[in-house]
Design a protein around this motif. Structure first.
Motif, PDB file in Angstrom:
ATOM      1  N   ASP A 146       0.801  37.958  30.663  1.00  0.00           N
ATOM      2  CA  ASP A 146       2.224  37.784  30.385  1.00  0.00           C
ATOM      3  C   ASP A 146       2.831  36.571  31.087  1.00  0.00           C
ATOM      4  O   ASP A 146       4.028  36.347  30.983  1.00  0.00           O
ATOM      5  CB  ASP A 146       2.994  39.040  30.795  1.00  0.00           C
ATOM      6  N   ASN A 169       4.458  34.826  25.037  1.00  0.00           N
ATOM      7  CA  ASN A 169       5.441  35.912  25.008  1.00  0.00           C
ATOM      8  C   ASN A 169       6.503  35.650  23.946  1.00  0.00           C
ATOM      9  O   ASN A 169       6.967  36.576  23.278  1.00  0.00           O
ATOM     10  CB  ASN A 169       6.123  36.063  26.366  1.00  0.00           C
ATOM     11  N   ARG A 176       5.237  36.565  20.552  1.00  0.00           N
ATOM     12  CA  ARG A 176       5.249  38.033  20.403  1.00  0.00           C
ATOM     13  C   ARG A 176       6.667  38.557  20.232  1.00  0.00           C
ATOM     14  O   ARG A 176       6.913  39.471  19.438  1.00  0.00           O
ATOM     15  CB  ARG A 176       4.578  38.691  21.606  1.00  0.00           C
ATOM     16  N   GLN A 177       7.615  37.977  20.952  1.00  0.00           N
ATOM     17  CA  GLN A 177       9.019  38.391  20.835  1.00  0.00           C
ATOM     18  C   GLN A 177       9.546  38.112  19.424  1.00  0.00           C
ATOM     19  O   GLN A 177      10.204  38.965  18.824  1.00  0.00           O
ATOM     20  CB  GLN A 177       9.890  37.636  21.854  1.00  0.00           C
ATOM     21  N   GLU A 186       7.824  37.768  16.618  1.00  0.00           N
ATOM     22  CA  GLU A 186       7.186  38.655  15.645  1.00  0.00           C
ATOM     23  C   GLU A 186       7.746  40.072  15.759  1.00  0.00           C
ATOM     24  O   GLU A 186       7.925  40.758  14.748  1.00  0.00           O
ATOM     25  CB  GLU A 186       5.673  38.633  15.836  1.00  0.00           C
TER      26      GLU A 186
END
Length: 128
Positions: A81, A87, A90-91, A93
């Motif tokens: 992380d 990150n 991922r945020q 998506e």
């Protein structure tokens, strides 16, 4: 021998040009710009009509995603992380999945949070 010098020189030149291109791309394509493009692409994958979402709402969602990604990178103890850009992806998506769920469900969807508030503020959804 001179062929070897030309070959080494070409390899060094390609490496320098590659580094300069990466540096230029990092400066020109800000996280906000690339985040908007990634969010729109992810929304399309989740079956969301992006023409219904104003650019201001997209910008706000990207901003909260950037802040969340940097916060995770700064305060996480996990090595995975620490990279805030990973990150961030991922945020984004995750935001696309949440928006897809909100927009494809009934207005009384149980999903709450800043994303739903942003969509309601810009009139994308009703919060009856």
């Amino acid at each position: 021998m001179s062929t070897m010098f030309w070959f080494i020189g070409a390899v060094v030149l390609v490496a320098i040009l590659w580094f300069c291109l990466k540096l230029l791309a990092a400066v020109v394509f800000s996280p906000e710009y690339s985040g908007r493009a990634l969010l729109k692409q992810s929304l399309k994958k989740h079956g969301v009509d992006i023409s219904r979402i104003p650019d201001a709402a997209i910008n706000d969602i990207v901003k909260i995603s950037i802040n969340g990604a940097r916060g995770i990178a700064n305060y996480s103890d996990h090595a995975d992380d620490k990279n805030w850009r990973a990150n961030f992806v991922r945020q984004i998506e995750g935001q696309a999945m949440i928006i897809g769920t909100i927009m494809n469900s009934q207005p009384s969807s149980s999903i709450a949070g800043p994303t739903k508030e942003i969509l309601a503020r810009y009139g994308v959804i009703n919060t009856l």
